[in-house]
Design a protein around this motif. Sequence first.
Motif, mmCIF file in Angstrom:
data_model
loop_
_atom_site.group_PDB
_atom_site.id
_atom_site.type_symbol
_atom_site.label_atom_id
_atom_site.label_comp_id
_atom_site.label_asym_id
_atom_site.label_seq_id
_atom_site.Cartn_x
_atom_site.Cartn_y
_atom_site.Cartn_z
ATOM 1 N N SER A 187 -10.721 13.692 57.557
ATOM 2 C CA SER A 187 -11.139 12.294 57.604
ATOM 3 C C SER A 187 -10.613 11.548 56.386
ATOM 4 C CB SER A 187 -12.664 12.214 57.644
ATOM 5 O OG SER A 187 -13.168 12.488 56.359
ATOM 6 N N LEU A 188 -10.742 10.230 56.452
ATOM 7 C CA LEU A 188 -10.264 9.409 55.341
ATOM 8 C C LEU A 188 -11.001 9.701 54.052
ATOM 9 C CD1 LEU A 188 -9.791 5.963 57.103
ATOM 10 C CD2 LEU A 188 -8.013 7.508 56.290
ATOM 11 N N SER A 189 -12.171 10.347 54.189
ATOM 12 C CA SER A 189 -12.960 10.609 52.986
ATOM 13 C C SER A 189 -12.251 11.564 52.032
ATOM 14 C CB SER A 189 -14.332 11.170 53.367
ATOM 15 O OG SER A 189 -14.172 12.453 53.924
ATOM 16 N N VAL A 190 -11.228 12.301 52.524
ATOM 17 C CA VAL A 190 -10.495 13.172 51.595
ATOM 18 C C VAL A 190 -9.894 12.344 50.455
ATOM 19 C CG1 VAL A 190 -9.901 14.919 53.324
ATOM 20 C CG2 VAL A 190 -8.231 13.132 52.757
ATOM 21 N N LEU A 191 -9.607 11.069 50.761
ATOM 22 C CA LEU A 191 -8.924 10.254 49.763
ATOM 23 C C LEU A 191 -9.752 9.997 48.514
ATOM 24 C CD1 LEU A 191 -6.994 7.637 51.934
ATOM 25 C CD2 LEU A 191 -6.151 9.767 50.922
ATOM 26 N N ASN A 192 -11.088 10.003 48.666
ATOM 27 C CA ASN A 192 -11.864 9.865 47.422
ATOM 28 C C ASN A 192 -12.659 11.117 47.073
ATOM 29 O OD1 ASN A 192 -13.890 9.566 49.263
ATOM 30 N ND2 ASN A 192 -14.201 7.384 48.884
ATOM 31 N N SER A 193 -12.483 12.187 47.852
ATOM 32 C CA SER A 193 -13.186 13.427 47.526
ATOM 33 C C SER A 193 -12.366 14.327 46.613
ATOM 34 C CB SER A 193 -13.518 14.214 48.801
ATOM 35 O OG SER A 193 -14.168 13.384 49.725
ATOM 36 N N PHE A 194 -11.059 14.055 46.549
ATOM 37 C CA PHE A 194 -10.188 14.916 45.755
ATOM 38 C C PHE A 194 -9.454 14.077 44.707
ATOM 39 C CE2 PHE A 194 -10.856 16.909 49.831
ATOM 40 C CZ PHE A 194 -11.152 18.210 49.483
ATOM 41 N N ILE A 223 -1.779 1.858 53.823
ATOM 42 C CA ILE A 223 -1.276 1.267 52.572
ATOM 43 C C ILE A 223 -2.357 0.415 51.904
ATOM 44 C CG2 ILE A 223 0.417 -0.364 51.611
ATOM 45 C CD1 ILE A 223 2.353 0.649 53.873
ATOM 46 N N GLU A 224 -3.074 -0.356 52.742
ATOM 47 C CA GLU A 224 -4.128 -1.211 52.207
ATOM 48 C C GLU A 224 -5.263 -0.400 51.592
ATOM 49 O OE1 GLU A 224 -4.974 -4.412 55.009
ATOM 50 O OE2 GLU A 224 -6.969 -4.541 54.107
ATOM 51 N N LEU A 225 -5.651 0.652 52.317
ATOM 52 C CA LEU A 225 -6.725 1.520 51.830
ATOM 53 C C LEU A 225 -6.319 2.189 50.519
ATOM 54 C CD1 LEU A 225 -9.497 2.846 52.450
ATOM 55 C CD2 LEU A 225 -8.236 4.656 53.633
ATOM 56 N N ALA A 226 -5.093 2.684 50.488
ATOM 57 C CA ALA A 226 -4.607 3.368 49.291
ATOM 58 C C ALA A 226 -4.646 2.432 48.088
ATOM 59 C CB ALA A 226 -3.187 3.875 49.516
ATOM 60 N N GLU A 227 -4.256 1.189 48.323
ATOM 61 C CA GLU A 227 -4.262 0.207 47.247
ATOM 62 C C GLU A 227 -5.667 0.019 46.696
ATOM 63 O OE1 GLU A 227 -2.691 -3.981 48.020
ATOM 64 O OE2 GLU A 227 -0.934 -2.752 47.513
ATOM 65 N N GLN A 249 6.857 -5.273 53.176
ATOM 66 C CA GLN A 249 5.908 -6.325 53.562
ATOM 67 C C GLN A 249 4.477 -5.820 53.561
ATOM 68 O OE1 GLN A 249 7.061 -7.645 57.475
ATOM 69 N NE2 GLN A 249 8.978 -8.534 56.726
ATOM 70 N N ALA A 250 4.324 -4.555 53.978
ATOM 71 C CA ALA A 250 2.980 -3.985 54.065
ATOM 72 C C ALA A 250 2.445 -3.591 52.684
ATOM 73 C CB ALA A 250 2.984 -2.784 55.012
ATOM 74 N N GLY A 251 3.294 -3.622 51.670
ATOM 75 C CA GLY A 251 2.821 -3.361 50.314
ATOM 76 C C GLY A 251 3.176 -2.000 49.747
ATOM 77 N N CYS A 252 4.020 -1.253 50.469
ATOM 78 C CA CYS A 252 4.449 0.048 49.961
ATOM 79 C C CYS A 252 5.613 -0.149 48.991
ATOM 80 C CB CYS A 252 4.869 0.937 51.130
ATOM 81 S SG CYS A 252 5.504 2.535 50.600
ATOM 82 N N ARG A 253 5.544 0.512 47.834
ATOM 83 C CA ARG A 253 6.518 0.227 46.777
ATOM 84 C C ARG A 253 7.456 1.375 46.413
ATOM 85 N NH1 ARG A 253 4.703 -4.342 46.784
ATOM 86 N NH2 ARG A 253 2.512 -4.855 46.531
#
Length: 279
Positions: A187-194, A223-227, A249-253
């Motif tokens: 799930s997306l929760s991995v992004l703030n669990s690790f 991309i938005e979530l990561a930001e 355009q989507a904000g990936c750099r």
Amino acid sequence: NTLTAIAELVFIVVIMHADLSVRRMMDIEMRKAIANGHFMLHYQPQIDEAGNVVGAEALIRWRHAKMGEIPPVKFIPLAEETGLIVPIGNWIMRAACAQLAQWDARPETRRLSMAVNISASQFRQPDFVQNMYDIVRVSGVNPSKLKLELTESMFVDDVGATVAKMSALKNMGLAWSLDDFGTGYSSLSVLNSFPLSQIKIDKSFVQGMLNNAANMAVTEAIIELAEKLNLQVVAEGVETVEQLNRLRQAGCRIYQGYLFSPPLGIDAFHEFLSSEASR
Ligand code: C2E
Ligand code: CA
Ligand code: CA
Ligand code: CA
């Protein structure tokens, strides 16, 4: 009918044996490759919005004397099963750090970071952290130039133990990157669990983006979530200018892909750097 069933069974057993001996042969060949130095690293440039090379991803190559070049997908999974991934993974890390130390010694290449792929079974070894720590220390490189790429398959393990291992190396200065993001089932929760610093959008999204609206929406949302979570985003598998423009355009750099360069041997990588500098 019984005869057909028996024939089928015999067939399956023969196939299994053939498969086993291929695997045994590959295992022996991999041991020889370690001993004889037949593995090498290629480097794929990572490019920022301004078109500058900011770093490279190290990708292993196997030059077999008789079989020619064997791609990593043909031997990394087997090496993971047999445990050979540990000596191979340590070799990869040593080779990548040695290269990084050379880049660090020259003003023209000092900015470059190095991303190294870590396989799940390598990460699971009890002495993984110690091995990585020792290799980085001995090499003398600045750990903040190193990124270790993991996949979501690691996040099914004991979360506490995984976080502890990642944190130990992060505290040393290394960064963690989540590879192939979007292809796993976590799930997306991995992004703030690790303790991650970066995610890499899988090339299947990048490549599906333009002809699939849902794919585009997912990519933009990632991309938005990561930001919002303060994670750096790298798009992999960028092959066309159209893909690049949409990602921008989507904000990936940061981008990686054949549009810029395939993975290159070290001499070609340095040529790529200098041709870039002269543009
Ligand atoms: P990965 O980590 O997702 O690596 C990206 C793969 O995509 C690389 O294939 C790269 O050559 C390829 N690629 C780069 N740009 C493009 C593009 O624009 N289009 C397309 N279609 N492909 C692109 P490669 O080098 O064959 O590696 C395949 C996989 O093998 C890697 O996937 C990784 O999972 C594994 N691997 C490679 N090197 C290592 C290594 O040193 N250690 C470990 N543990 N695994 C490795
Ligand atoms: Ca990778
Ligand atoms: Ca990837
Ligand atoms: Ca992959």
